[in-house]
Write a protein that holds these residues in place. Structure first.
Motif, mmCIF file in Angstrom:
data_model
loop_
_atom_site.group_PDB
_atom_site.id
_atom_site.type_symbol
_atom_site.label_atom_id
_atom_site.label_comp_id
_atom_site.label_asym_id
_atom_site.label_seq_id
_atom_site.Cartn_x
_atom_site.Cartn_y
_atom_site.Cartn_z
ATOM 1 N N GLU A 30 1.783 12.770 -17.839
ATOM 2 C CA GLU A 30 1.281 12.862 -16.076
ATOM 3 C C GLU A 30 1.006 11.463 -15.430
ATOM 4 O O GLU A 30 1.488 11.251 -14.074
ATOM 5 N N ASP A 31 1.189 10.393 -15.986
ATOM 6 C CA ASP A 31 0.883 9.121 -14.849
ATOM 7 C C ASP A 31 2.847 8.916 -14.037
ATOM 8 O O ASP A 31 2.308 8.851 -13.182
ATOM 9 N N GLU A 32 3.754 8.625 -14.812
ATOM 10 C CA GLU A 32 4.619 9.165 -14.859
ATOM 11 C C GLU A 32 5.039 9.948 -13.797
ATOM 12 O O GLU A 32 5.314 9.899 -12.588
ATOM 13 N N GLY A 33 4.538 11.417 -13.991
ATOM 14 C CA GLY A 33 4.842 11.966 -12.195
ATOM 15 C C GLY A 33 4.314 11.920 -11.277
ATOM 16 O O GLY A 33 4.524 11.750 -10.518
ATOM 17 N N ARG A 34 2.827 11.073 -11.819
ATOM 18 C CA ARG A 34 1.474 10.653 -10.609
ATOM 19 C C ARG A 34 2.496 9.215 -9.959
ATOM 20 O O ARG A 34 2.532 9.216 -8.574
ATOM 21 N N LEU A 35 3.032 8.446 -10.506
ATOM 22 C CA LEU A 35 3.875 7.136 -9.736
ATOM 23 C C LEU A 35 5.007 7.653 -8.962
ATOM 24 O O LEU A 35 5.049 7.291 -7.827
ATOM 25 N N ARG A 36 5.454 9.407 -9.891
ATOM 26 C CA ARG A 36 6.688 9.053 -8.655
ATOM 27 C C ARG A 36 6.603 9.954 -7.571
ATOM 28 O O ARG A 36 7.178 9.497 -6.336
ATOM 29 N N VAL A 37 5.776 10.499 -7.702
ATOM 30 C CA VAL A 37 4.914 10.924 -6.450
ATOM 31 C C VAL A 37 4.940 10.448 -4.440
ATOM 32 O O VAL A 37 4.825 10.164 -4.210
ATOM 33 N N LEU A 38 3.659 8.868 -5.935
ATOM 34 C CA LEU A 38 3.205 7.442 -4.603
ATOM 35 C C LEU A 38 5.071 6.567 -4.509
ATOM 36 O O LEU A 38 4.793 6.189 -3.395
ATOM 37 N N GLN A 39 5.878 7.246 -4.627
ATOM 38 C CA GLN A 39 7.191 6.011 -4.862
ATOM 39 C C GLN A 39 7.733 6.375 -3.374
ATOM 40 O O GLN A 39 7.408 5.838 -3.122
ATOM 41 N N SER A 40 8.233 7.485 -3.028
ATOM 42 C CA SER A 40 8.619 7.884 -2.236
ATOM 43 C C SER A 40 7.111 7.055 -0.307
ATOM 44 O O SER A 40 7.559 6.697 0.660
ATOM 45 N N ASP A 41 5.693 7.295 -0.925
ATOM 46 C CA ASP A 41 4.921 7.317 0.569
ATOM 47 C C ASP A 41 4.853 5.032 0.163
ATOM 48 O O ASP A 41 4.701 4.738 1.253
ATOM 49 N N ILE A 42 5.447 5.163 -1.132
ATOM 50 C CA ILE A 42 5.525 2.904 -1.482
ATOM 51 C C ILE A 42 6.502 2.398 -0.098
ATOM 52 O O ILE A 42 6.012 2.035 0.596
ATOM 53 N N GLN A 43 7.751 3.610 -0.682
ATOM 54 C CA GLN A 43 9.176 3.083 0.165
ATOM 55 C C GLN A 43 8.905 2.990 1.995
ATOM 56 O O GLN A 43 8.948 2.247 2.337
ATOM 57 N N ALA A 45 6.088 3.761 3.752
ATOM 58 C CA ALA A 45 4.569 1.963 3.953
ATOM 59 C C ALA A 45 5.377 1.264 3.834
ATOM 60 O O ALA A 45 5.539 -0.185 5.140
ATOM 61 N N GLN A 46 6.492 0.787 3.092
ATOM 62 C CA GLN A 46 7.641 -1.085 3.112
ATOM 63 C C GLN A 46 8.220 -0.611 4.221
ATOM 64 O O GLN A 46 8.540 -1.844 5.398
ATOM 65 N N ARG A 47 8.953 0.565 4.536
ATOM 66 C CA ARG A 47 9.693 0.415 5.811
ATOM 67 C C ARG A 47 9.327 0.067 6.822
ATOM 68 O O ARG A 47 9.575 -0.738 8.448
ATOM 69 N N THR A 48 8.318 0.308 7.301
ATOM 70 C CA THR A 48 6.967 0.444 8.554
ATOM 71 C C THR A 48 6.429 -0.412 8.115
ATOM 72 O O THR A 48 5.387 -0.728 8.853
ATOM 73 N N ASN A 49 6.320 -1.256 7.303
ATOM 74 C CA ASN A 49 5.782 -2.920 6.825
ATOM 75 C C ASN A 49 4.187 -2.344 7.377
ATOM 76 O O ASN A 49 2.976 -2.907 8.007
ATOM 77 N N ASP A 50 4.042 -1.329 7.131
ATOM 78 C CA ASP A 50 2.051 -0.729 7.207
ATOM 79 C C ASP A 50 1.426 -1.845 5.551
ATOM 80 O O ASP A 50 0.811 -0.897 5.217
ATOM 81 N N LYS A 51 0.547 -2.923 6.069
ATOM 82 C CA LYS A 51 0.046 -3.781 5.017
ATOM 83 C C LYS A 51 -1.435 -2.680 4.466
ATOM 84 O O LYS A 51 -1.332 -2.746 2.698
ATOM 85 N N THR A 52 -2.310 -2.066 5.364
ATOM 86 C CA THR A 52 -3.105 -1.676 4.562
ATOM 87 C C THR A 52 -2.732 -0.874 3.845
ATOM 88 O O THR A 52 -3.210 -0.375 2.687
ATOM 89 N N LYS A 53 -1.516 0.410 4.130
ATOM 90 C CA LYS A 53 -1.371 1.358 3.282
ATOM 91 C C LYS A 53 -0.945 0.631 2.350
ATOM 92 O O LYS A 53 -0.964 2.316 1.106
ATOM 93 N N LEU A 54 0.329 -0.132 2.442
ATOM 94 C CA LEU A 54 0.820 -1.177 0.866
ATOM 95 C C LEU A 54 -0.650 -1.484 0.037
ATOM 96 O O LEU A 54 -0.283 -0.893 -1.353
ATOM 97 N N ARG A 55 -1.904 -1.897 0.738
ATOM 98 C CA ARG A 55 -2.996 -2.306 -0.859
ATOM 99 C C ARG A 55 -3.350 -1.134 -1.633
ATOM 100 O O ARG A 55 -3.286 -1.423 -2.725
ATOM 101 N N ASN A 56 -3.388 0.177 -0.761
ATOM 102 C CA ASN A 56 -3.738 1.538 -0.909
ATOM 103 C C ASN A 56 -3.088 1.721 -1.916
ATOM 104 O O ASN A 56 -3.532 2.537 -3.336
ATOM 105 N N LEU A 57 -1.711 1.964 -1.703
ATOM 106 C CA LEU A 57 -0.914 2.697 -2.833
ATOM 107 C C LEU A 57 -0.965 1.260 -3.777
ATOM 108 O O LEU A 57 -0.649 1.689 -4.928
ATOM 109 N N PHE A 58 -0.931 0.400 -3.737
ATOM 110 C CA PHE A 58 -0.851 -0.599 -4.875
ATOM 111 C C PHE A 58 -1.725 0.026 -5.541
ATOM 112 O O PHE A 58 -1.840 -0.253 -6.860
ATOM 113 N N GLU A 59 -3.161 -0.097 -4.710
ATOM 114 C CA GLU A 59 -4.590 -0.183 -5.995
ATOM 115 C C GLU A 59 -4.113 1.252 -6.681
ATOM 116 O O GLU A 59 -5.067 1.880 -7.767
ATOM 117 N N LYS A 60 -3.907 2.002 -6.052
ATOM 118 C CA LYS A 60 -3.254 3.691 -7.197
ATOM 119 C C LYS A 60 -2.555 3.297 -7.474
ATOM 120 O O LYS A 60 -3.069 3.719 -9.529
#
Length: 85
Positions: A30-43, A45-60
């Motif tokens: 289940e955890d691996e599935g949740r991490l896979r779902v977050l992967q595209s959001d992280i990518q 946020a990295q492309r757009t250099n959205d620091k706030t979003k990256l920080r929130n995703l890092f916490e998740k």
């Protein structure tokens, strides 16, 4: 009868029948599935250099990987002190 220790572990080994182990493996899937779902959001946020979003995703990711209330530094300190478990 008891099984020898150490021994080669195979798929049908009784150790895999442990309720705790099965529960842990289910949680890991289940955890691996949740991490896979977050992967595209992280990518994104990295492309757009959205620091706030990256920080929130890092916490998740941290919460999924280490558990509620455990920081990467806390985990590192534990591993240094006790070894990997």
């Amino acid at each position: 009868s008891t099984l020898p220790i150490p021994r080669r572990i195979i798929v049908g080994d009784p150790v895999f029948q442990s309720v705790q182990l099965r529960k842990g493996l289910k949680q890991r899937r289940e955890d691996e599935g949740r991490l896979r779902v977050l992967q595209s959001d992280i990518q994104h946020a990295q492309r757009t250099n959205d620091k706030t979003k990256l920080r929130n995703l890092f916490e998740k990711v941290t919460k999924i990987a280490y558990g509620e209330g455990v920081t990467p530094q806390m985990r590192e300190d534990f591993v240094v002190r006790y070894g990997c478990t």
